[in-house]
Motif scaffolding. Structure first.
Motif, PDB file in Angstrom:
ATOM      1  N   MET A  93     -11.913  -1.317   3.503  1.00 45.04           N
ATOM      2  CA  MET A  93     -11.017  -1.786   2.471  1.00 45.04           C
ATOM      3  C   MET A  93     -10.417  -2.310   3.627  1.00 45.04           C
ATOM      4  SD  MET A  93      -8.884  -0.261  -0.239  1.00 45.04           S
ATOM      5  CE  MET A  93      -9.750   0.582  -1.347  1.00 45.04           C
ATOM      6  N   SER A  94      -9.718  -3.901   3.593  1.00 45.81           N
ATOM      7  CA  SER A  94      -8.885  -4.359   4.406  1.00 45.81           C
ATOM      8  C   SER A  94      -7.324  -2.920   4.575  1.00 45.81           C
ATOM      9  CB  SER A  94      -8.485  -5.739   4.166  1.00 45.81           C
ATOM     10  OG  SER A  94      -8.205  -5.629   2.601  1.00 45.81           O
ATOM     11  N   LYS A  95      -6.341  -3.824   5.047  1.00 42.76           N
ATOM     12  CA  LYS A  95      -4.909  -3.470   5.513  1.00 42.76           C
ATOM     13  C   LYS A  95      -4.174  -3.879   4.250  1.00 42.76           C
ATOM     14  CE  LYS A  95      -4.752  -1.577   9.780  1.00 42.76           C
ATOM     15  NZ  LYS A  95      -3.489  -1.099  11.619  1.00 42.76           N
ATOM     16  N   ARG A  96      -4.494  -4.244   4.011  1.00 43.54           N
ATOM     17  CA  ARG A  96      -4.429  -5.769   2.535  1.00 43.54           C
ATOM     18  C   ARG A  96      -4.197  -5.004   1.881  1.00 43.54           C
ATOM     19  NH1 ARG A  96      -3.040 -11.484   2.326  1.00 43.54           N
ATOM     20  NH2 ARG A  96      -1.434 -10.866   3.600  1.00 43.54           N
ATOM     21  N   SER A  97      -5.490  -4.894   1.303  1.00 42.66           N
ATOM     22  CA  SER A  97      -5.833  -4.075  -0.210  1.00 42.66           C
ATOM     23  C   SER A  97      -5.293  -2.352  -0.177  1.00 42.66           C
ATOM     24  CB  SER A  97      -7.394  -4.464  -0.331  1.00 42.66           C
ATOM     25  OG  SER A  97      -8.225  -3.500   0.427  1.00 42.66           O
ATOM     26  N   GLU A  98      -5.196  -1.738   1.296  1.00 45.47           N
ATOM     27  CA  GLU A  98      -4.645  -0.704   1.034  1.00 45.47           C
ATOM     28  C   GLU A  98      -3.432  -0.446   1.259  1.00 45.47           C
ATOM     29  OE1 GLU A  98      -5.798   1.201   4.807  1.00 45.47           O
ATOM     30  OE2 GLU A  98      -8.811   1.445   4.317  1.00 45.47           O
ATOM     31  N   ALA A  99      -3.011  -0.981   1.194  1.00 47.20           N
ATOM     32  CA  ALA A  99      -1.675  -1.424   1.080  1.00 47.20           C
ATOM     33  C   ALA A  99      -1.188  -1.815  -0.656  1.00 47.20           C
ATOM     34  CB  ALA A  99      -0.884  -2.335   1.632  1.00 47.20           C
ATOM     35  N   LYS A 100      -1.441  -2.978  -1.108  1.00 45.30           N
ATOM     36  CA  LYS A 100      -1.198  -2.524  -2.607  1.00 45.30           C
ATOM     37  C   LYS A 100      -2.240  -1.454  -3.438  1.00 45.30           C
ATOM     38  CE  LYS A 100      -2.702  -6.258  -6.206  1.00 45.30           C
ATOM     39  NZ  LYS A 100      -3.818  -7.622  -5.977  1.00 45.30           N
ATOM     40  N   GLN A 101      -2.944  -1.222  -3.406  1.00 46.13           N
ATOM     41  CA  GLN A 101      -3.766  -0.118  -3.427  1.00 46.13           C
ATOM     42  C   GLN A 101      -2.625   1.186  -3.332  1.00 46.13           C
ATOM     43  OE1 GLN A 101      -6.123   0.403  -5.616  1.00 46.13           O
ATOM     44  NE2 GLN A 101      -5.159   2.251  -6.062  1.00 46.13           N
ATOM     45  N   ALA A 102      -1.864   1.416  -2.500  1.00 46.06           N
ATOM     46  CA  ALA A 102      -0.654   2.029  -2.389  1.00 46.06           C
ATOM     47  C   ALA A 102       0.486   2.164  -3.157  1.00 46.06           C
ATOM     48  CB  ALA A 102      -0.154   2.874  -0.677  1.00 46.06           C
ATOM     49  N   ARG A 103       0.898   0.790  -3.400  1.00 39.51           N
ATOM     50  CA  ARG A 103       1.810  -0.137  -4.051  1.00 39.51           C
ATOM     51  C   ARG A 103       1.797   0.438  -5.456  1.00 39.51           C
ATOM     52  NH1 ARG A 103       1.858  -3.405  -0.511  1.00 39.51           N
ATOM     53  NH2 ARG A 103       0.815  -5.578  -2.042  1.00 39.51           N
ATOM     54  N   GLU A 104       0.185   0.142  -5.811  1.00 39.63           N
ATOM     55  CA  GLU A 104       0.435  -0.040  -7.623  1.00 39.63           C
ATOM     56  C   GLU A 104       0.389   2.284  -7.900  1.00 39.63           C
ATOM     57  OE1 GLU A 104      -3.273  -1.917  -7.796  1.00 39.63           O
ATOM     58  OE2 GLU A 104      -2.558  -3.611  -8.147  1.00 39.63           O
ATOM     59  N   THR A 105      -0.633   2.368  -6.534  1.00 37.67           N
ATOM     60  CA  THR A 105      -0.514   4.087  -6.612  1.00 37.67           C
ATOM     61  C   THR A 105       0.587   4.434  -7.155  1.00 37.67           C
ATOM     62  OG1 THR A 105      -2.044   4.177  -6.182  1.00 37.67           O
ATOM     63  CG2 THR A 105      -1.025   6.256  -6.168  1.00 37.67           C
ATOM     64  N   TYR A 106       1.499   4.027  -5.780  1.00 34.07           N
ATOM     65  CA  TYR A 106       3.402   4.724  -6.379  1.00 34.07           C
ATOM     66  C   TYR A 106       3.890   4.189  -7.474  1.00 34.07           C
ATOM     67  CZ  TYR A 106       8.418   4.818  -5.590  1.00 34.07           C
ATOM     68  OH  TYR A 106       9.650   4.783  -5.215  1.00 34.07           O
ATOM     69  N   LYS A 107       4.154   3.402  -7.725  1.00 34.12           N
ATOM     70  CA  LYS A 107       4.617   2.850  -9.302  1.00 34.12           C
ATOM     71  C   LYS A 107       4.445   3.195 -10.096  1.00 34.12           C
ATOM     72  CE  LYS A 107       5.819  -1.786  -7.919  1.00 34.12           C
ATOM     73  NZ  LYS A 107       5.465  -3.527  -7.346  1.00 34.12           N
ATOM     74  N   ALA A 108       2.894   3.895 -10.428  1.00 31.16           N
ATOM     75  CA  ALA A 108       2.509   4.109 -11.416  1.00 31.16           C
ATOM     76  C   ALA A 108       2.732   6.075 -11.190  1.00 31.16           C
ATOM     77  CB  ALA A 108       0.616   4.550 -11.425  1.00 31.16           C
ATOM     78  N   LYS A 109       2.635   6.364 -10.099  1.00 33.11           N
ATOM     79  CA  LYS A 109       3.099   7.610 -10.699  1.00 33.11           C
ATOM     80  C   LYS A 109       4.551   7.750 -11.066  1.00 33.11           C
ATOM     81  CE  LYS A 109       0.184   9.924  -7.203  1.00 33.11           C
ATOM     82  NZ  LYS A 109      -0.695  11.065  -8.006  1.00 33.11           N
ATOM     83  N   GLN A 110       5.312   6.733 -10.042  1.00 29.86           N
ATOM     84  CA  GLN A 110       7.040   7.098 -10.370  1.00 29.86           C
ATOM     85  C   GLN A 110       7.618   6.744 -11.405  1.00 29.86           C
ATOM     86  OE1 GLN A 110       9.581   7.764  -8.498  1.00 29.86           O
ATOM     87  NE2 GLN A 110      10.204   7.369  -9.932  1.00 29.86           N
ATOM     88  N   ALA A 111       6.173   5.783 -12.695  1.00 28.34           N
ATOM     89  CA  ALA A 111       6.445   5.547 -13.849  1.00 28.34           C
ATOM     90  C   ALA A 111       6.533   6.445 -15.009  1.00 28.34           C
ATOM     91  CB  ALA A 111       6.037   4.629 -14.633  1.00 28.34           C
ATOM     92  N   GLU A 112       5.041   7.831 -14.020  1.00 32.82           N
ATOM     93  CA  GLU A 112       4.685   8.575 -15.255  1.00 32.82           C
ATOM     94  C   GLU A 112       5.974   9.603 -15.144  1.00 32.82           C
ATOM     95  OE1 GLU A 112       2.522  11.133 -17.129  1.00 32.82           O
ATOM     96  OE2 GLU A 112       2.648   8.822 -17.288  1.00 32.82           O
ATOM     97  N   HIS A 113       6.185   9.989 -13.995  1.00 33.69           N
ATOM     98  CA  HIS A 113       7.397  11.515 -13.505  1.00 33.69           C
ATOM     99  C   HIS A 113       8.565  10.122 -14.425  1.00 33.69           C
ATOM    100  CE1 HIS A 113       9.425  13.655 -11.626  1.00 33.69           C
ATOM    101  NE2 HIS A 113      10.357  13.098 -11.051  1.00 33.69           N
ATOM    102  N   ASN A 114       8.881   9.341 -14.808  1.00 33.61           N
ATOM    103  CA  ASN A 114      10.121   9.561 -14.961  1.00 33.61           C
ATOM    104  C   ASN A 114       9.773   9.345 -16.996  1.00 33.61           C
ATOM    105  OD1 ASN A 114      11.411   8.640 -12.633  1.00 33.61           O
ATOM    106  ND2 ASN A 114      10.735   6.404 -12.851  1.00 33.61           N
TER     107      ASN A 114
END
Length: 57
Positions: A1-22
């Protein structure tokens, strides 16, 4: 996986976890010392470590 797609996946994971927590814990009767709250908060913090602070918005 490229660094760009890894970074995008990390952002999506963070946003999903933050939204669920909130969604689960932003209410008046939340106990911030409960095991469930702390585990969720740690998961969000772990996901945040993988995302540049400029990209967390």
């Amino acid at each position: 996986m490229s660094k760009r797609s890894e970074a995008k996946q990390a952002r999506e994971t963070y946003k999903a976890k933050q939204a669920e927590h909130n969604r689960r814990f932003n209410n008046a009767d939340t106990d911030p010392d409960s095991d469930e709250y702390l585990a969720s908060n740690d998961a969000v913090a772990d996901a945040a470590r993988r995302v540049s602070w400029l990209r967390r918005g």
